[in-house]
Scaffold this motif. Structure first.
Motif, PDB file in Angstrom:
ATOM      1  N   GLU A  21      -5.121   2.903   5.420  1.00 38.90           N
ATOM      2  CA  GLU A  21      -5.210   1.448   5.478  1.00 38.90           C
ATOM      3  C   GLU A  21      -6.041   0.896   4.340  1.00 38.90           C
ATOM      4  O   GLU A  21      -6.151  -0.304   4.172  1.00 38.90           O
ATOM      5  CB  GLU A  21      -5.785   1.019   6.818  1.00 38.90           C
ATOM      6  CG  GLU A  21      -4.812   1.330   7.935  1.00 38.90           C
ATOM      7  CD  GLU A  21      -5.305   0.858   9.274  1.00 38.90           C
ATOM      8  OE1 GLU A  21      -6.471   1.065   9.589  1.00 38.90           O
ATOM      9  OE2 GLU A  21      -4.500   0.264   9.995  1.00 38.90           O
ATOM     10  N   GLY A  22      -6.631   1.778   3.577  1.00 38.44           N
ATOM     11  CA  GLY A  22      -7.403   1.323   2.432  1.00 38.44           C
ATOM     12  C   GLY A  22      -7.777   2.521   1.599  1.00 38.44           C
ATOM     13  O   GLY A  22      -7.778   3.654   2.076  1.00 38.44           O
ATOM     14  N   CYS A  37      -6.961  -2.475  -0.441  1.00 37.70           N
ATOM     15  CA  CYS A  37      -6.520  -2.518   0.944  1.00 37.70           C
ATOM     16  C   CYS A  37      -5.028  -2.227   0.997  1.00 37.70           C
ATOM     17  O   CYS A  37      -4.245  -2.775   0.234  1.00 37.70           O
ATOM     18  CB  CYS A  37      -6.808  -3.889   1.547  1.00 37.70           C
ATOM     19  SG  CYS A  37      -6.430  -3.978   3.304  1.00 37.70           S
ATOM     20  N   ARG A  39      -3.206  -2.386   3.899  1.00 32.16           N
ATOM     21  CA  ARG A  39      -2.543  -3.027   5.027  1.00 32.16           C
ATOM     22  C   ARG A  39      -1.410  -3.895   4.493  1.00 32.16           C
ATOM     23  O   ARG A  39      -1.539  -4.511   3.447  1.00 32.16           O
ATOM     24  CB  ARG A  39      -3.537  -3.898   5.801  1.00 32.16           C
ATOM     25  CG  ARG A  39      -4.537  -3.080   6.573  1.00 32.16           C
ATOM     26  CD  ARG A  39      -5.704  -3.937   6.984  1.00 32.16           C
ATOM     27  NE  ARG A  39      -6.771  -3.107   7.528  1.00 32.16           N
ATOM     28  CZ  ARG A  39      -6.921  -2.871   8.836  1.00 32.16           C
ATOM     29  NH1 ARG A  39      -6.113  -3.430   9.700  1.00 32.16           N
ATOM     30  NH2 ARG A  39      -7.891  -2.083   9.255  1.00 32.16           N
ATOM     31  N   CYS A  42      -2.272  -8.484   4.124  1.00 35.30           N
ATOM     32  CA  CYS A  42      -3.658  -8.626   3.685  1.00 35.30           C
ATOM     33  C   CYS A  42      -3.717  -9.761   2.684  1.00 35.30           C
ATOM     34  O   CYS A  42      -2.945  -9.794   1.732  1.00 35.30           O
ATOM     35  CB  CYS A  42      -4.151  -7.332   3.046  1.00 35.30           C
ATOM     36  SG  CYS A  42      -5.859  -7.472   2.479  1.00 35.30           S
ATOM     37  N   HIS A  44      -6.063 -10.387   0.590  1.00 42.81           N
ATOM     38  CA  HIS A  44      -6.906 -10.094  -0.578  1.00 42.81           C
ATOM     39  C   HIS A  44      -6.902  -8.583  -0.769  1.00 42.81           C
ATOM     40  O   HIS A  44      -7.775  -7.880  -0.269  1.00 42.81           O
ATOM     41  CB  HIS A  44      -8.315 -10.624  -0.293  1.00 42.81           C
ATOM     42  CG  HIS A  44      -9.224 -10.592  -1.485  1.00 42.81           C
ATOM     43  ND1 HIS A  44      -9.284 -11.625  -2.386  1.00 42.81           N
ATOM     44  CD2 HIS A  44     -10.087  -9.654  -1.927  1.00 42.81           C
ATOM     45  CE1 HIS A  44     -10.180 -11.319  -3.323  1.00 42.81           C
ATOM     46  NE2 HIS A  44     -10.667 -10.125  -3.074  1.00 42.81           N
ATOM     47  N   ARG A  45      -5.920  -8.083  -1.518  1.00 48.01           N
ATOM     48  CA  ARG A  45      -5.690  -6.647  -1.544  1.00 48.01           C
ATOM     49  C   ARG A  45      -6.748  -5.847  -2.281  1.00 48.01           C
ATOM     50  O   ARG A  45      -7.006  -4.697  -1.947  1.00 48.01           O
ATOM     51  CB  ARG A  45      -4.314  -6.351  -2.189  1.00 48.01           C
ATOM     52  CG  ARG A  45      -3.143  -6.979  -1.466  1.00 48.01           C
ATOM     53  CD  ARG A  45      -2.969  -6.424  -0.073  1.00 48.01           C
ATOM     54  NE  ARG A  45      -2.549  -5.037  -0.065  1.00 48.01           N
ATOM     55  CZ  ARG A  45      -1.290  -4.636  -0.085  1.00 48.01           C
ATOM     56  NH1 ARG A  45      -0.321  -5.505  -0.140  1.00 48.01           N
ATOM     57  NH2 ARG A  45      -0.993  -3.354  -0.038  1.00 48.01           N
ATOM     58  N   HIS A  82     -14.841  -5.874   3.491  1.00 46.94           N
ATOM     59  CA  HIS A  82     -13.458  -6.330   3.443  1.00 46.94           C
ATOM     60  C   HIS A  82     -12.903  -6.507   4.851  1.00 46.94           C
ATOM     61  O   HIS A  82     -12.270  -7.516   5.155  1.00 46.94           O
ATOM     62  CB  HIS A  82     -12.596  -5.342   2.652  1.00 46.94           C
ATOM     63  CG  HIS A  82     -11.160  -5.741   2.590  1.00 46.94           C
ATOM     64  ND1 HIS A  82     -10.678  -6.595   1.626  1.00 46.94           N
ATOM     65  CD2 HIS A  82     -10.104  -5.441   3.387  1.00 46.94           C
ATOM     66  CE1 HIS A  82      -9.376  -6.794   1.843  1.00 46.94           C
ATOM     67  NE2 HIS A  82      -9.014  -6.100   2.907  1.00 46.94           N
ATOM     68  N   LEU A  83     -13.148  -5.532   5.699  1.00 42.51           N
ATOM     69  CA  LEU A  83     -12.630  -5.620   7.062  1.00 42.51           C
ATOM     70  C   LEU A  83     -13.245  -6.796   7.807  1.00 42.51           C
ATOM     71  O   LEU A  83     -12.559  -7.514   8.523  1.00 42.51           O
ATOM     72  CB  LEU A  83     -12.896  -4.313   7.807  1.00 42.51           C
ATOM     73  CG  LEU A  83     -12.134  -3.088   7.282  1.00 42.51           C
ATOM     74  CD1 LEU A  83     -12.474  -1.866   8.124  1.00 42.51           C
ATOM     75  CD2 LEU A  83     -10.634  -3.324   7.275  1.00 42.51           C
ATOM     76  N   TYR A  86     -11.611 -10.109   6.101  1.00 37.52           N
ATOM     77  CA  TYR A  86     -10.175 -10.378   6.166  1.00 37.52           C
ATOM     78  C   TYR A  86      -9.472  -9.799   7.376  1.00 37.52           C
ATOM     79  O   TYR A  86      -8.334 -10.132   7.653  1.00 37.52           O
ATOM     80  CB  TYR A  86      -9.499  -9.846   4.896  1.00 37.52           C
ATOM     81  CG  TYR A  86     -10.062 -10.471   3.644  1.00 37.52           C
ATOM     82  CD1 TYR A  86      -9.791 -11.800   3.329  1.00 37.52           C
ATOM     83  CD2 TYR A  86     -10.877  -9.740   2.796  1.00 37.52           C
ATOM     84  CE1 TYR A  86     -10.324 -12.381   2.194  1.00 37.52           C
ATOM     85  CE2 TYR A  86     -11.406 -10.308   1.653  1.00 37.52           C
ATOM     86  CZ  TYR A  86     -11.123 -11.631   1.358  1.00 37.52           C
ATOM     87  OH  TYR A  86     -11.655 -12.200   0.232  1.00 37.52           O
ATOM     88  N   HIS A  87     -10.116  -8.887   8.071  1.00 33.47           N
ATOM     89  CA  HIS A  87      -9.467  -8.267   9.224  1.00 33.47           C
ATOM     90  C   HIS A  87     -10.488  -8.207  10.365  1.00 33.47           C
ATOM     91  O   HIS A  87     -10.781  -7.145  10.896  1.00 33.47           O
ATOM     92  CB  HIS A  87      -8.972  -6.857   8.893  1.00 33.47           C
ATOM     93  CG  HIS A  87      -8.139  -6.800   7.645  1.00 33.47           C
ATOM     94  ND1 HIS A  87      -6.857  -7.291   7.578  1.00 33.47           N
ATOM     95  CD2 HIS A  87      -8.418  -6.333   6.405  1.00 33.47           C
ATOM     96  CE1 HIS A  87      -6.390  -7.098   6.343  1.00 33.47           C
ATOM     97  NE2 HIS A  87      -7.314  -6.529   5.628  1.00 33.47           N
TER      98      HIS A  87
END
Ligand SMILES: [Zn+2]
Length: 92
Positions: A21-22, A37, A39, A42, A44-45, A82-83, A86-87
Motif C-alpha cells: 500500500e506504500g 503511496c 493505494r 489516493c 497525494h501519491r 501520510h496515512l 490522507y487515509h
C-alpha cells in the motif's frame, strides 16, 4: 533475469489489490527519500522527496542545508503522516 520484489508501477485498472500500500524509497544511505503511496484511491501519491542538500529556512529565515537528520526524520514519519493526513483511520 528479473525477479519482482516491488509492485508494477503501471498496473492496469481493475487489477487485484496490491499487497503493497506504500513504498518508501531511500537513496544513498539516507541522503534522499520519498514515500510513494500505492493505494488506488489516493489524493497525494508522493511525499517528498526530501534531500539532505535541500536549502530550507532556519529560525531566522536564513537558508541552511536540510541535513541528513531531517531526511531521517522524514523516513521515520512519512508513512504515518501520510496515512493520518490522507487515509485517516487506517494504520497501514
Ligand atoms: Zn495515500
Amino acid at each position: 533475469m528479473t525477479t519482482a520484489t516491488a509492485p508494477a508501477r503501471d498496473t492496469p485498472g481493475g487489477a487485484v489489490t496490491s499487497p503493497f500500500e506504500g513504498a518508501l524509497f531511500i537513496d544513498m544511505d539516507n541522503y534522499r527519500a520519498r514515500y510513494e503511496c500505492l493505494r488506488r484511491v489516493c489524493p497525494h501519491r508522493i511525499e517528498g522527496p526530501v534531500c539532505a542538500n535541500d536549502r530550507v529556512a532556519d529560525a531566522e529565515g536564513r537558508p541552511v542545508r536540510r541535513g541528513p537528520e531531517a531526511v531521517a526524520a522524514f523516513i521515520a514519519s512519512a508513512k504515518a503522516d501520510h496515512l493520518a493526513k490522507y487515509h485517516s483511520g487506517s494504520t497501514r
